[in-house]
Structures are given as structure tokens and as C-alpha cells.
Design a protein around this motif. Sequence first.
Motif, PDB file in Angstrom:
ATOM      1  N   ASP A   1     -17.435  -7.332  14.929  1.00 36.25           N
ATOM      2  CA  ASP A   1     -16.363  -8.336  14.863  1.00 36.25           C
ATOM      3  C   ASP A   1     -16.327  -8.992  13.484  1.00 36.25           C
ATOM      4  OD1 ASP A   1     -16.174  -7.809  17.591  1.00 36.25           O
ATOM      5  OD2 ASP A   1     -15.603  -9.871  18.043  1.00 36.25           O
ATOM      6  N   HIS A   2     -17.506  -9.185  12.874  1.00 38.34           N
ATOM      7  CA  HIS A   2     -17.546  -9.730  11.524  1.00 38.34           C
ATOM      8  C   HIS A   2     -17.014  -8.728  10.504  1.00 38.34           C
ATOM      9  CE1 HIS A   2     -20.860 -12.391  13.218  1.00 38.34           C
ATOM     10  NE2 HIS A   2     -20.058 -13.263  12.646  1.00 38.34           N
ATOM     11  N   ILE A   3     -17.318  -7.434  10.728  1.00 40.74           N
ATOM     12  CA  ILE A   3     -16.992  -6.412   9.732  1.00 40.74           C
ATOM     13  C   ILE A   3     -15.564  -5.911   9.880  1.00 40.74           C
ATOM     14  CG2 ILE A   3     -17.678  -4.183   8.773  1.00 40.74           C
ATOM     15  CD1 ILE A   3     -20.407  -4.615  10.293  1.00 40.74           C
ATOM     16  N   SER A   4     -15.210  -5.553  11.118  1.00 36.77           N
ATOM     17  CA  SER A   4     -13.946  -4.869  11.368  1.00 36.77           C
ATOM     18  C   SER A   4     -12.836  -5.868  11.653  1.00 36.77           C
ATOM     19  CB  SER A   4     -14.104  -3.936  12.571  1.00 36.77           C
ATOM     20  OG  SER A   4     -12.874  -3.361  12.924  1.00 36.77           O
ATOM     21  N   PRO A   5     -11.645  -5.597  11.141  1.00 35.69           N
ATOM     22  CA  PRO A   5     -10.523  -6.496  11.432  1.00 35.69           C
ATOM     23  C   PRO A   5     -10.234  -6.545  12.928  1.00 35.69           C
ATOM     24  CG  PRO A   5      -9.951  -4.919   9.710  1.00 35.69           C
ATOM     25  CD  PRO A   5     -11.248  -4.472  10.296  1.00 35.69           C
ATOM     26  N   ALA A   6     -10.044  -7.738  13.458  1.00 34.94           N
ATOM     27  CA  ALA A   6      -9.715  -7.902  14.876  1.00 34.94           C
ATOM     28  C   ALA A   6      -8.946  -9.199  15.052  1.00 34.94           C
ATOM     29  CB  ALA A   6     -10.983  -7.915  15.725  1.00 34.94           C
ATOM     30  N   GLY A   7      -8.129  -9.259  16.090  1.00 31.95           N
ATOM     31  CA  GLY A   7      -7.388 -10.473  16.394  1.00 31.95           C
ATOM     32  C   GLY A   7      -6.259 -10.736  15.408  1.00 31.95           C
ATOM     33  N   ALA A   8      -5.865 -11.980  15.334  1.00 31.92           N
ATOM     34  CA  ALA A   8      -4.742 -12.368  14.486  1.00 31.92           C
ATOM     35  C   ALA A   8      -5.185 -12.553  13.041  1.00 31.92           C
ATOM     36  CB  ALA A   8      -4.134 -13.661  15.020  1.00 31.92           C
ATOM     37  N   PHE A   9      -4.208 -12.564  12.127  1.00 30.92           N
ATOM     38  CA  PHE A   9      -4.517 -12.853  10.728  1.00 30.92           C
ATOM     39  C   PHE A   9      -3.379 -13.670  10.131  1.00 30.92           C
ATOM     40  CE2 PHE A   9      -2.771  -8.642  11.214  1.00 30.92           C
ATOM     41  CZ  PHE A   9      -1.790  -8.515  10.243  1.00 30.92           C
ATOM     42  N   ASN A  10      -3.675 -14.403   9.059  1.00 26.54           N
ATOM     43  CA  ASN A  10      -2.678 -15.333   8.526  1.00 26.54           C
ATOM     44  C   ASN A  10      -2.034 -14.792   7.257  1.00 26.54           C
ATOM     45  OD1 ASN A  10      -4.252 -16.072   6.182  1.00 26.54           O
ATOM     46  ND2 ASN A  10      -5.524 -17.338   7.520  1.00 26.54           N
ATOM     47  N   LYS A  11      -1.019 -15.494   6.816  1.00 27.21           N
ATOM     48  CA  LYS A  11      -0.210 -15.028   5.678  1.00 27.21           C
ATOM     49  C   LYS A  11      -0.968 -15.089   4.358  1.00 27.21           C
ATOM     50  CE  LYS A  11       1.998 -19.594   5.269  1.00 27.21           C
ATOM     51  NZ  LYS A  11       1.248 -20.050   4.105  1.00 27.21           N
ATOM     52  N   ASP A  12      -2.028 -15.885   4.293  1.00 24.55           N
ATOM     53  CA  ASP A  12      -2.775 -16.001   3.038  1.00 24.55           C
ATOM     54  C   ASP A  12      -3.873 -14.956   2.900  1.00 24.55           C
ATOM     55  OD1 ASP A  12      -1.305 -18.251   2.213  1.00 24.55           O
ATOM     56  OD2 ASP A  12      -2.515 -19.541   3.507  1.00 24.55           O
ATOM     57  N   SER A  13      -4.108 -14.183   3.965  1.00 17.19           N
ATOM     58  CA  SER A  13      -5.119 -13.135   3.884  1.00 17.19           C
ATOM     59  C   SER A  13      -4.568 -11.958   3.103  1.00 17.19           C
ATOM     60  CB  SER A  13      -5.521 -12.683   5.298  1.00 17.19           C
ATOM     61  OG  SER A  13      -4.428 -12.017   5.932  1.00 17.19           O
ATOM     62  N   ALA A  14      -5.481 -11.065   2.669  1.00 22.25           N
ATOM     63  CA  ALA A  14      -5.042  -9.883   1.921  1.00 22.25           C
ATOM     64  C   ALA A  14      -4.096  -9.024   2.753  1.00 22.25           C
ATOM     65  CB  ALA A  14      -6.264  -9.066   1.484  1.00 22.25           C
ATOM     66  N   ALA A  15      -4.393  -8.907   4.054  1.00 23.26           N
ATOM     67  CA  ALA A  15      -3.523  -8.111   4.926  1.00 23.26           C
ATOM     68  C   ALA A  15      -2.181  -8.803   5.125  1.00 23.26           C
ATOM     69  CB  ALA A  15      -4.205  -7.886   6.269  1.00 23.26           C
ATOM     70  N   GLY A  16      -2.211 -10.145   5.262  1.00 18.69           N
ATOM     71  CA  GLY A  16      -0.964 -10.891   5.408  1.00 18.69           C
ATOM     72  C   GLY A  16      -0.068 -10.747   4.193  1.00 18.69           C
ATOM     73  N   LYS A  17      -0.668 -10.828   3.011  1.00 19.52           N
ATOM     74  CA  LYS A  17       0.120 -10.669   1.770  1.00 19.52           C
ATOM     75  C   LYS A  17       0.729  -9.277   1.685  1.00 19.52           C
ATOM     76  CE  LYS A  17      -2.644 -14.074  -0.790  1.00 19.52           C
ATOM     77  NZ  LYS A  17      -3.700 -14.252  -1.816  1.00 19.52           N
ATOM     78  N   TYR A  18      -0.042  -8.273   2.106  1.00 16.78           N
ATOM     79  CA  TYR A  18       0.461  -6.892   2.095  1.00 16.78           C
ATOM     80  C   TYR A  18       1.710  -6.767   2.967  1.00 16.78           C
ATOM     81  CZ  TYR A  18       0.674  -1.958   3.566  1.00 16.78           C
ATOM     82  OH  TYR A  18       1.090  -0.691   3.871  1.00 16.78           O
ATOM     83  N   LEU A  19       1.672  -7.349   4.177  1.00 17.94           N
ATOM     84  CA  LEU A  19       2.811  -7.236   5.081  1.00 17.94           C
ATOM     85  C   LEU A  19       4.012  -8.037   4.571  1.00 17.94           C
ATOM     86  CD1 LEU A  19       1.089  -7.387   8.594  1.00 17.94           C
ATOM     87  CD2 LEU A  19       2.007  -5.395   7.425  1.00 17.94           C
ATOM     88  N   LEU A  20       3.754  -9.233   4.036  1.00 15.81           N
ATOM     89  CA  LEU A  20       4.853 -10.033   3.493  1.00 15.81           C
ATOM     90  C   LEU A  20       5.545  -9.293   2.352  1.00 15.81           C
ATOM     91  CD1 LEU A  20       3.230 -13.594   3.469  1.00 15.81           C
ATOM     92  CD2 LEU A  20       5.071 -12.811   4.975  1.00 15.81           C
ATOM     93  N   GLU A  21       4.763  -8.629   1.509  1.00 18.58           N
ATOM     94  CA  GLU A  21       5.348  -7.863   0.395  1.00 18.58           C
ATOM     95  C   GLU A  21       6.240  -6.731   0.895  1.00 18.58           C
ATOM     96  OE1 GLU A  21       1.954  -6.538  -1.749  1.00 18.58           O
ATOM     97  OE2 GLU A  21       1.485  -8.528  -2.586  1.00 18.58           O
ATOM     98  N   ARG A  22       5.997  -6.285   2.138  1.00 17.60           N
ATOM     99  CA  ARG A  22       6.792  -5.202   2.712  1.00 17.60           C
ATOM    100  C   ARG A  22       7.856  -5.711   3.670  1.00 17.60           C
ATOM    101  NH1 ARG A  22       2.741  -3.924   0.426  1.00 17.60           N
ATOM    102  NH2 ARG A  22       2.310  -1.875  -0.489  1.00 17.60           N
ATOM    103  N   GLY A  23       8.129  -7.010   3.595  1.00 17.92           N
ATOM    104  CA  GLY A  23       9.235  -7.568   4.351  1.00 17.92           C
ATOM    105  C   GLY A  23       8.950  -7.869   5.802  1.00 17.92           C
ATOM    106  N   VAL A  24       7.658  -7.895   6.192  1.00 16.15           N
ATOM    107  CA  VAL A  24       7.318  -8.223   7.578  1.00 16.15           C
ATOM    108  C   VAL A  24       7.114  -9.730   7.687  1.00 16.15           C
ATOM    109  CG1 VAL A  24       5.693  -7.851   9.468  1.00 16.15           C
ATOM    110  CG2 VAL A  24       6.202  -5.981   7.873  1.00 16.15           C
ATOM    111  N   PRO A  25       7.950 -10.443   8.465  1.00 19.54           N
ATOM    112  CA  PRO A  25       7.768 -11.898   8.586  1.00 19.54           C
ATOM    113  C   PRO A  25       6.485 -12.228   9.339  1.00 19.54           C
ATOM    114  CG  PRO A  25       9.481 -11.133  10.091  1.00 19.54           C
ATOM    115  CD  PRO A  25       9.106  -9.956   9.236  1.00 19.54           C
ATOM    116  N   GLU A  26       5.973 -13.416   9.100  1.00 19.48           N
ATOM    117  CA  GLU A  26       4.679 -13.805   9.676  1.00 19.48           C
ATOM    118  C   GLU A  26       4.683 -13.721  11.200  1.00 19.48           C
ATOM    119  OE1 GLU A  26       1.377 -17.428   9.376  1.00 19.48           O
ATOM    120  OE2 GLU A  26       3.370 -17.670   8.483  1.00 19.48           O
ATOM    121  N   ASN A  27       5.822 -14.053  11.833  1.00 17.51           N
ATOM    122  CA  ASN A  27       5.851 -14.034  13.298  1.00 17.51           C
ATOM    123  C   ASN A  27       5.852 -12.617  13.865  1.00 17.51           C
ATOM    124  OD1 ASN A  27       8.442 -13.218  12.709  1.00 17.51           O
ATOM    125  ND2 ASN A  27       9.471 -14.839  13.862  1.00 17.51           N
TER     126      ASN A  27
END
Length: 937
Positions: A718-744
Motif C-alpha cells: 500500500d505504501h509502494i503501489s498506487p491505490a485509492g484516490a489521488f489529488n490534482k497536485d500529485s504527479a499522476a494528477g498533473k499528468y491527467l490534468l495535462e491530458r484534459g481529465v477534470p479532477e472529478n
Amino acid sequence: MNKDPYNIKQKLSVGGKDFDFYSLVELEKQGHEISKLPFSIRILLENVLRNYDDFAITKEHLETLIGWTPNASEKDIPFKPARVLMQDFTGVPAVVDIASLRAEVARKGKDPNKINPLIPVDLVVDHSVQVDYFGTNYSYEKNMDVEYERNRERYQFLKWAQQSFDNFSVVPPGMGICHQVNLEYLSKGVVERDGQVFPDTLVGTDSHTPMVNGIGVVAWGVGGIEAEAAILGQPIYFIMPEVVGLKLTGKLPLGSTATDLVLNIAHLLRQHGVVGKFVEVFGPGLDHLSVPDRATIGNMSPEFGCTITYFPIDDKTLHYMRETNRDEAQINLVETYCKANMLWRENEDKIQYSTVLELDVSSIQPTVAGPKRPQDKIALKDFKPKFIDLLGESFGRSYIDPDDRGQLLPNGEMSESIARFKEEGGGNQPTTEMRTERPDSSIEADENKLKTVWITQGSKKFELSDGSVAIAAITSCTNTSNPFVMIGAGLVARKARELGIDVKPWVKTSLAPGSKVVTDYLEKADLMKDLEALQFHLVGYGCTSCIGNSGPLPPQISKAIDEYDLVVASVLSGNRNFEARVHSQVKMNFLMSPMLVVAYAIAGRVDIDLLNEPISYDKNQKAIYLKDIWPSDDEIHKIMSDVLSPKDFAKNYGEIFAGNEIWRNLEVPQDMVYQWDDNSTYIQEIPFFKNISEEPHALQDIQNAKALLVLGDSITTDHISPAGAFNKDSAAGKYLLERGVPENQFNSYGSRRGNDEVMVRGTFANVRIKNKLAEQEGGYTTYLPSGEEMSVYDAAQKYKEDNTPLIVLTGKEYGSGSSRDWAAKGTFLLGVKCVLAESYERIHRSNLVGLGVLPLEYKPGDTAEKLGLTGKESFSITGISEGLTPHKELKVIAENEQGEKIEFGVIARLDSDIEIAYYQNDGILQYVLRQFLNNEA
């Protein structure tokens, strides 16, 4: 080559049919003491005898298993399961991998249709449903709608795979949890295939696969990588295990449940140490445990640390098979074969175990476990003082009794302290009331007092405080497969309803069974309306809160927790309560029976002596105690006998693969090679195989590696592997925002496991991970050349630009928890070449090897601290490039910034020759692909 070197192949006649089988009785007649072997070892022995080919499975493997001794050995043995079980979070990336193998085979000009599962694979979609809606009659329907909205692309991909691959079936969303479906329907006990009969065995891409140990099936959880290898015909290799005998005596006392028993077993076995071992249960106490009770215990094998917790087939097994609508001919096959082949539970006194532990089941008391590890058992009678201690030890807060800090009174009126606070200006927004024990306490001292927050939620007014229950979830196959505790929970709700008490308004409640059979018998018992009266409405058939899909907390509750740093709790009938797993805002999580989940939802807090203090008050201010709403065993058994019927299993499993109308109407492509969409944020071709060389590169030593993270003990997947929700300031969140995926529309990490770009950005990004190379908690590190602190992903990219190999330093039990292949995949894609740990949990070590990451282990007595390592050194590791053998000692030179060198030896945790081959090929699938390409040349 003689496929039967011991000449033990025999005929078995059952129901007018003749089958071939490999007879352990014949082997014993040749002088081998099979009757002394544990049942689980006998099944492994039959497996190698039947699959012997003198190549992948050799004569030495046969001799190793025939000669099993209580001390086991360091030799590796192979295992070829009869089938594979997957859930959708781990299943999607596995299907992506196989589809990617097909794509590379097509690019190489070979026939992609030859890439298929070689044994049956059942994938059950159970990890995707999230508790967005709760406490209403429409919760299930709305959650299902949202689930399809979020996951349509993934489901289309899985439906494509079902149509495209041979030997691959999908149980659609909303039908059940994979382990409960496996227990109640998929498991056969004994398999008949191609005229042979043999034990039903499997591996699953979820660590709780050992649940079916309770029905006599040898099965355990593996990473997706190992499972894929099994699917493609490769044996799974592992070290010959010790077998710990767990002798049970007595029977459960009144008031205790199988949940209480399993939490005590978790504590007992963790204390003894069973990592990498088999546990086999025997003794007279076993006669009193039903298959659901046994399955509850088997389910939590990964919490014990063992590979399996095996229960041999006996009359209880056959009874359960009849109760769950197994075919009578199949049941007859199971009984006849097991009795003919020394696999029927009898003559236990002859068996030699590595160690024997005893547990008197009659001594079990009501128990909970937490706040962040399943093995940390707490007797219910000690829960309140233990919570107070934990609050002080972990969060530095002194305790104020609820009676002194003010609570909402049962008749809905405000207590005197709340009323006074409101007169002094308390408004509708969450407001902190800081109370102190002494009037002269300073402001600084106030900060260490237990915190309470005034909440207005519509017309309801109440105080939320440290210790409040924010989530009460009846969830997880561990307990929802057990009718005794589920009917018990319904009766607790009924009695509470009759006495006019309810759950507290700040508690998010949910009911998520592991199969539709559960709601059928609850409906027949007329208990669903009682659970719903206490807001335990059906929210879905899936894992939900147990895997972090608790959904958002109500806005006012969420805001109060964040603004005032409240230490709230969850209570759940699950199997995992690791940090930040259940919900990122909930810092304490306690496992317990479904019956206690209902009780704590009524109490609304965990800082209560449930056995002696009132759980609530009725409308007339009469105190209601737990004993007033706790059903007797006779009441529960009476309802069980009235409502449990094989017809319910026949009805629900007769339509298990059909799915709802949305599933049936999903349109999918017909191509045999999947057409990847570059714009997809859910499904992408994995980069491992693209333009792969047909021969592996030579092994190389590791030079001048830098530490990406320096971690402590008990780092879980759980510490190592991505799980659950993530926020817009995370690296994954920024990646999705750059591709036009809204936070919701971010969805969860689990739902995006088919996209390596999302997953690598979330690796080591858990909000609770503590990296000694960073000041900030949660997914940060220091890029050592510049001293700049940044996200783990960003630092890894900078190291990649520098061509700097990476290492992770860590402590004991590295990689415990769920069998998440992305914990290894993400590590590999970040550029980590090796991990140096004091010890590993079994599955994650294997997964690292399967991805070409070298697991290294300190020599006994060595630790980073004792060696003087800070993690800021440069690490060079030699001994890899020449003469690499299993468990070879390698040399490490760590050079610090002053040029000082620390030299020490480490053990290469490559446990067999085949693992060395996997490592040299950069992973097990690359090895399989090269084998295929060379054979097709």
C-alpha cells in the motif's frame, strides 16, 4: 521420457466413469512415508508427479517433495496450478500484458493468436465499486451507474479479452467479490480434465486467494506477473516450505465469532513467525468449525504472513458443497478421489509438522484489531484504554472523557456545553471547541488536548471528536461469506431498532456483501429492513472500504477533519487496515466482526467500554447496553436453518456471467490484436516488450547507484503501489490534468492500472510513506546531486536523464500486504535496479524478481543503521556479472560525499536458477516471450 517414473498411475471408477490418477497410496507401498506428510505437501507432490516432464519439472523436484522433512529445505519446487483467479484491479494490467505480448508477437511477424491462456482464468470485477452513495434505498443502483461511468473503457477492454482469448471468463460488475465467488461457486475440490482427476488448485492475483483453503483447495495469492507466467504454461517456483501445524481444541464460546478467532490467530501466528511457510489446521476443534468459519481463517493468511492456511477435505466440506448447490456427482467425485488418494482428513496423529502451535478455541474473547495492522489484536474489554494510550503515543493528545466534553443527547437536544458554546457564537461552520483540564493551561498545552469540533449538518447538531467513528463498513469477503456473522449483524440492527436507538449522524455506513446470496438470505430473514433502518443499505457487491473505495466523507465531516486535524476512526469487517488504506482522512482503522461494526456505528465512537458503558439511550433516556442488542447463538442458528438454501446459490450463480443490461450492451472490437488508443488515459500498451531483443543481455554489476528512498520497517505494498484516490497536485494528477481529465473524473489509481504513465507517477506516492531522504511526508525525496526536494517521480526522471541507477534501502517485512504487481512494475519503471532490505514478504520479493529488480538482503545482524548508511552514499554492487547463483553473497561499496567507503556483503535473494533466468531477461514475461519467439523461429 517416462511421464510416470514411479509407475503409480492408476484408474479410479466414479459414477460409471473411469479416470486416470497419480496414486499416493502406490507411492507409499514403495516405501515412501506419504502418511507422515502434511496434506498440503501431498497435494504439491501429486502436482509434480502429474506434471513431470524432466525439463521444467525434474526428477530432483520429485525427490525433494517425496523426501519432505519438518525442516523443509532451501531447494526450490515447482507448482502448476489447475486454474487462475483474478480481480479487476490486478486483472486489467495482466490482460494488458498479455495483449501487449500479442502485439509484439505480431510486430515480429509471428502468429498472435497463439498467445492465449493455457489454463482456465476467471476474472471477477469486484474492486471498482466505490461508496459514493450510502444510507439510501437507491445507493446500490447509483453506485453501479457511477461505476460504469468511471470504468466503461476498462470494462470494454475486459469484455474484448473475454471474446478474444481462449480459456478466459469474466464475472461482470455487481455480482460479487472474487474470493467469495470462488468459495461458493468456482472451486471444485477435485478437477476432472482430459480423462485425469486431480486436486483443484489455483493461484490468484489477490493475496486473499487462500480463502478457498477453507474448502480444501490449495491456493495462494501471487503477483500478476507470476499469475501471467502460470497462465502461459510456466511453473511457479518457490522454496520448499515448512508446514506449521495449528492444533485447535474446544469450540467458540457464546458471544464470540469466527472474526474474533481469526484476529487471535493473526496475533498468534505473527508472534511465532510464519512468513513463507504453510500453516495446516488440525485437531478436535476443527470438527466444530464450518467451512465459512474455516474460510474466514484461510482468507487472512497474508495477515498471518503465511502462504496458505490449509483445511483438509472432510465431511464438513461435503456438507458445504451440498449447501452451496454443487452437483451431487461432483461431490461424489471429491469424496471418492480424496479417500482413494490419501487426501481425506484422517489419521492426523501420523503427520509430522515442522512446528505445532495449539489454540484453545473456547478461550477466544470478542476482539478487534488495529489501528493500522491486522495482527495488532485488542480484546474488546481493553479497547477503550488501549485507544487512549494510542492517542497519546501516536498523536500526543491527552484524553478527555466524552461525558466531560459534551455530546449530543439521545433525545436530540444539545448538551449544556454545546448550548453554552452556541450562545457564545458557534455558527454553522465547523468550529473547534478547545477544552482543557486545568483553567490555567497555556495555549500550547491546549493544542495537545483531545480535539472536538462543532458540526451543523442540516437540522442536526453534534460534536465530532478524536475517536469518533467516521466510517462503519460491513464489507470484505473475509466476513460477508459467513452467514453466522451476517445474520448476527442483522439481528443486532433489529434489536437496536426495536429499542429505538440508531447510528450516530456522523457515521458513514455501508453494506457491501461478497455475493448476492447474502442479500437473498437477509431478505428472506426479513433482516434487510432492520439493517436499512440503521442506514446499512446495500451499496454494492464488491470490496469497497476494505480496499480503500470508501468514497468521500460528507463535506462537513471532511472539512472538520482536515481543518482541525481530527483523529477519527473507521470500523470495518475487512482484513486490511494499513495506513491511509481505508480512507486518507481516517488515521485509525479497526477490524472487527459485522456485528461489532453495527454496534460501534450506534455508539459513534471507539473510546467507549462497550461491555460496561451504555452504547446509547432510548427516547426516555434509558441506557441501552451491548448485551441488550446482542443475539444469542441459538437465535442466529435458528434463522440460518430457516433461510439458507441451495436454491439461492443455484439462482444467483446460474446467471453469474450475464451481467446487467449495461454490460450486455457494451460494444467491443473484434480484433484479435488489441487496437491501442494513444489518447486513452486508462489503457496503454506496456513498454516492457516493445522491440525486444530475441536474446537477453549479459548480466552487469551495478555502479554508482543513488538511493531513491530510505525507508523503515513494515513498508507495505500500500505504501509502494498506487491505490485509492489521488489529488490534482500529485504527479499522476498533473499528468491527467495535462491530458484534459477534470479532477472529478480522476477515478482511483486501481481503476487506472492499465496505464503505466499514471501508475509509475503514483509509485511511492502514498500520503503516509516516510522517506528519510525527505522532510515532507508522502511521496517525496531529495535529488541528491542538487539537494532539492521533489516528488519521487520527478527525482527518478532526473536520475534517468543522468543515467544514474537507483536503489531503495528499507527494513524488515518489506512489501507486506496485497499482492500488487504495480508495486514491482512501478519500482522497475522508476529506474530502481535493486532493493536492499532486512527481510521481504514472499509475494513482493517474487514480484521484484519477476520485473527484473534485484532483491538484496542484509546479512544477519546487519542493518543500514549498524553499517552507518544514511542513503546519501553512492552504491556499487559487484558479483552479479559473473557466477551469479541462488543466494550468492555480493559485495557492496557505499561511498559518502567525503569519499569514505563502507564495504559489506549482502545476499542476492534470487532463490533458484529459474529466478536468475528471469532476472537476466528483465522479467518473467520477457523470458516467456523470448522462449516463444525462439520456438516459433
